[in-house]
Design an enzyme around this catalytic site. Structure first.
Site, mmCIF file in Angstrom:
data_model
loop_
_atom_site.group_PDB
_atom_site.id
_atom_site.type_symbol
_atom_site.label_atom_id
_atom_site.label_comp_id
_atom_site.label_asym_id
_atom_site.label_seq_id
_atom_site.Cartn_x
_atom_site.Cartn_y
_atom_site.Cartn_z
ATOM 1 C CG HIS A 61 43.099 -47.557 -29.760
ATOM 2 N ND1 HIS A 61 43.613 -47.051 -28.590
ATOM 3 C CD2 HIS A 61 44.043 -47.329 -30.704
ATOM 4 C CE1 HIS A 61 44.803 -46.535 -28.814
ATOM 5 N NE2 HIS A 61 45.091 -46.691 -30.097
ATOM 6 C CD GLU A 63 40.104 -49.430 -25.474
ATOM 7 O OE1 GLU A 63 40.813 -49.279 -24.459
ATOM 8 O OE2 GLU A 63 40.584 -49.601 -26.622
ATOM 9 C CB CYS A 91 45.096 -44.941 -24.614
ATOM 10 S SG CYS A 91 43.901 -44.623 -25.937
ATOM 11 C CB CYS A 94 40.101 -45.602 -25.403
ATOM 12 S SG CYS A 94 40.708 -46.212 -27.002
#
Length: 170
Positions: A61, A63, A91, A94
């Site tokens: 991801h 992040e 999410c 993260c």
């Protein structure tokens, strides 16, 4: 004591534009267009964009990449005086990484009704049961960030529709 943002509206928009640039890098390689940056002392020290399809790694991801780069740049796992900007509400994974790395402030663009844990489904980042809490602010350039995702998925559905039609015509 209630925390407040350390940025002006103009600064928030500037940094979110930088996260949007990262999202566009993901889009350019057919990844879901989500981008993130980390700021320390008003300087960008970490950048990332989604690469799950290319890496076939669920943790790829935006992040997570930005956090890894920022930690490496500061030579510390603690990002206590840092702010994270991301185009989509984080999410659970993260948000957890932000808590563990002690990110001080989190700003996001579009809300995520299906997986957002920075205020929509729950707010992990401000949950008092954790030993660290972050200031959270959503809706920064929300329409621009949301449109990136909406357009991407619209085009993806259209492409799949065309491929299905082509295979039926054969």
């Amino acid at each position: 004591m209630e925390r407040i943002s350390s940025f002006t509206e103009e600064e928030k928009n500037y940094y979110m534009q930088e996260a949007i640039k990262e999202a566009k890098k993901a889009e350019a390689v057919a990844e879901v267009p989500i981008g993130a940056i980390i700021v320390h002392n008003k300087e960008i020290i970490g950048r990332g964009h989604n690469l799950r399809e290319h890496s076939q790694d669920a943790t790829s991801h935006a992040e997570m990449f930005a956090i890894r780069k920022a930690c490496k740049g500061l030579d510390s796992w603690r990002l206590e005086e840092c702010q994270l900007f991301v185009t989509l509400e984080p999410c659970p994974m993260c948000s957890g990484a932000m808590i563990l790395s002690r990110v001080e402030e989190v700003y996001f663009g579009a809300y995520d009704p299906k997986g957002g844990t920075a205020g929509t489904l729950m707010n992990l980042l401000t949950d008092e049961r954790f030993n660290h809490r972050a200031y959270v602010e959503g809706g920064i350039l929300e329409e621009t960030c949301g449109n990136l995702l909406t357009n991407f998925f619209q085009q993806l559905r259209e492409k799949k529709k065309q491929m299905k039609k082509t295979s039926q015509d054969d």
